[in-house]
Motif scaffolding. Sequence first.
Motif, PDB file in Angstrom:
ATOM      1  N   TYR A 282       0.826  -1.197   0.000  1.00 18.25           N
ATOM      2  CA  TYR A 282       0.000   0.000   0.000  1.00 18.25           C
ATOM      3  C   TYR A 282       0.871   1.262   0.000  1.00 18.25           C
ATOM      4  O   TYR A 282       2.087   1.211   0.206  1.00 18.25           O
ATOM      5  N   SER A 283       0.222   2.391  -0.165  1.00 19.07           N
ATOM      6  CA  SER A 283       0.904   3.669   0.007  1.00 19.07           C
ATOM      7  C   SER A 283      -0.122   4.754   0.265  1.00 19.07           C
ATOM      8  O   SER A 283      -1.219   4.724  -0.279  1.00 19.07           O
ATOM      9  N   MET A 284       0.251   5.727   1.094  1.00 18.98           N
ATOM     10  CA  MET A 284      -0.492   6.971   1.143  1.00 18.98           C
ATOM     11  C   MET A 284       0.026   7.852   0.012  1.00 18.98           C
ATOM     12  O   MET A 284       1.202   7.799  -0.349  1.00 18.98           O
ATOM     13  N   MET A 285      -0.853   8.645  -0.551  1.00 16.60           N
ATOM     14  CA  MET A 285      -0.509   9.485  -1.686  1.00 16.60           C
ATOM     15  C   MET A 285       0.459  10.591  -1.282  1.00 16.60           C
ATOM     16  O   MET A 285       0.210  11.319  -0.329  1.00 16.60           O
ATOM     17  N   ASP A 286       1.581  10.692  -2.011  1.00 15.81           N
ATOM     18  CA  ASP A 286       2.452  11.861  -1.893  1.00 15.81           C
ATOM     19  C   ASP A 286       2.009  12.846  -2.979  1.00 15.81           C
ATOM     20  O   ASP A 286       1.027  13.544  -2.794  1.00 15.81           O
ATOM     21  N   GLU A 287       2.686  12.884  -4.125  1.00 13.65           N
ATOM     22  CA  GLU A 287       2.219  13.721  -5.220  1.00 13.65           C
ATOM     23  C   GLU A 287       0.960  13.111  -5.821  1.00 13.65           C
ATOM     24  O   GLU A 287       0.863  11.901  -5.992  1.00 13.65           O
ATOM     25  N   TYR A 288      -0.006  13.956  -6.137  1.00 11.57           N
ATOM     26  CA  TYR A 288      -1.291  13.490  -6.638  1.00 11.57           C
ATOM     27  C   TYR A 288      -1.125  12.917  -8.037  1.00 11.57           C
ATOM     28  O   TYR A 288      -0.623  13.577  -8.939  1.00 11.57           O
ATOM     29  N   GLY A 375      -6.683  18.046 -12.705  1.00 11.18           N
ATOM     30  CA  GLY A 375      -5.708  18.312 -13.746  1.00 11.18           C
ATOM     31  C   GLY A 375      -4.541  19.141 -13.248  1.00 11.18           C
ATOM     32  O   GLY A 375      -3.372  18.860 -13.574  1.00 11.18           O
ATOM     33  N   LEU A 376      -4.834  20.162 -12.434  1.00 10.11           N
ATOM     34  CA  LEU A 376      -3.765  20.989 -11.870  1.00 10.11           C
ATOM     35  C   LEU A 376      -2.886  20.179 -10.920  1.00 10.11           C
ATOM     36  O   LEU A 376      -1.656  20.312 -10.926  1.00 10.11           O
ATOM     37  N   MET A 377      -3.518  19.354 -10.093  1.00 15.73           N
ATOM     38  CA  MET A 377      -2.756  18.544  -9.137  1.00 15.73           C
ATOM     39  C   MET A 377      -1.767  17.641  -9.857  1.00 15.73           C
ATOM     40  O   MET A 377      -0.602  17.508  -9.445  1.00 15.73           O
ATOM     41  N   GLN A 378      -2.221  17.001 -10.930  1.00 13.99           N
ATOM     42  CA  GLN A 378      -1.333  16.097 -11.674  1.00 13.99           C
ATOM     43  C   GLN A 378      -0.278  16.871 -12.444  1.00 13.99           C
ATOM     44  O   GLN A 378       0.892  16.474 -12.484  1.00 13.99           O
ATOM     45  N   TYR A 384      -0.769  15.735  -2.106  1.00 17.53           N
ATOM     46  CA  TYR A 384      -2.210  15.640  -1.860  1.00 17.53           C
ATOM     47  C   TYR A 384      -2.584  16.158  -0.470  1.00 17.53           C
ATOM     48  O   TYR A 384      -3.463  17.009  -0.321  1.00 17.53           O
ATOM     49  N   THR A 385      -1.930  15.654   0.565  1.00 17.86           N
ATOM     50  CA  THR A 385      -2.260  16.056   1.934  1.00 17.86           C
ATOM     51  C   THR A 385      -1.909  17.511   2.181  1.00 17.86           C
ATOM     52  O   THR A 385      -2.705  18.282   2.733  1.00 17.86           O
TER      53      THR A 385
END
Length: 513
Positions: A282-288, A375-378, A384-385
């Motif tokens: 698993y992983s928690m999201m770093d960069e979206y 779109g901006l996040m990617q 993300y956090t």
Amino acid sequence: MNIDNIKQPFIQNFPGDFSNNPVQRNTPKVLFSTTLPVGFENPSLLIFNENLSEEIGLGKYESQDLDFLVGNNLPENIHPYATAYAGHQFGNWAGQLGDGRAILAGEITNEAGLKTEIQWKGAGATPYSRHADGRAVLRSSVREYLMSEAMYHLEIPTTRALSLCFTGENVVRDMMYNGNPQEEKGAVIIRTAESFLRFGHFELISAQKEYNTLQNLTDFTIQNYFPEIQSEGDQKYKDFFERVCQRTAELMVEWYRVGFVHGVMNTDNMSILGLTIDYGPYSMMDEYDLNFTPNTTDLPGRRYAFGKQGQISQWNLWQLANALYPLIKDEKFLEEKLNDYGNYFWQSHDKMLCGKFGFNELLDGDEEFFTNWQGLMQEFQLDYTLFFNRMENMTSEGDLKSTFENISYSLLNDDSFKKLEDFIKRYQGRLSKNTISHLEAIELMRKNNPKFTLRNYLLFECIEEIENGKTEMLHKLIKALENPYQEIYPEFSKKRPSKYNDVSGCSMLSCSS
């Protein structure tokens, strides 16, 4: 601890193999096999969850309890067993599977009537170990202990962790499946849940055409875990399937809320109760990144990528529908509920995003706003956090550079900041349409956006310290994960350091444990 009240209601209700034989084999027409933990000569306790132990009715830990925590010298009232199930793995039917590293001690009931199953993970081979040794390594055990507790305190349905012990032996694992096996410290974790029943339990029995047992298992599940279902006959099974769909959709939305990526959503890793279960790669999201998968085994197809988890959960429910069809016998109903699943999921998903942004209700145009935001996040690889933590204090356009440059995993230029400025203006305009005050909007955001998430690089550092005999970071992480909506340790509230970008165990992991 009080282990005298542990019972085995599951094995009292279903056909099983009582031979205590851990040798790999098929076990047709049975749902479990009794099997004893292998036993360890020199175990030691790393951590014990006192609060959970008190809550479920086991009480305080005493030194003599170490034997139970690793499966040694068990009392007569405990008859350990492993369950058989099937599943679709990476979209393919895998046939009989089962608890390969998990052995159930049984069920305990606390004074309030709460029933909890108790399960060792890593205590030795079972008939379902598929030629493996049934052991677990410290690395994966620390990850499961901490992440399951982190999810609980994030208020997300999950299994939980009671204890983590060193076994005193080494286990050989090829961590990246690249032909370089190495010895690692062995460990045993005890995990708990209301039930460990999975989609795969129902798939196995249905595939074997054991329809009477399928009905008995479904009745048992409804009676014990779905008290809200009061209907009879075929309608009871329809209500059951509909409720499982709802719980599954709600779980997926919660994963998206905090940025959790499971990594291996096979049907045998899906809880019938809608719990997060089986913490592997698993992983928690770093960069979206909607295409992010933490599982090297999931490449190149990225079947279980972050953005596909809703879709895959629906696919898995199709397989459960096929398994339950002999009871429901209504193809039109099943198709209707599965088609409704997507609508329910997206409605719940958009409502969740409203909470994260501080919107008190979903308005026309919000779906387009969310799509633009994704779109901006990617494009700018924003954390993300940290993005939502920054947005809580974004009362105006402010200094965009200081706000966003430290939460981006790419280099932002003037064009980037112009796009972000336009987005912030649109966001402020949308906030003005709220029917709640600004302070209430901020409070709504704080309830939905954790300050702390258990990132893989933090786990990597913690595991390294434990392997070197240090536990300071372990206890700091536990305190932080117990208070995820507060910033207990500011040093944990930063994006992943670049030195960990390509380090195994930080950016990508395998299923090896």
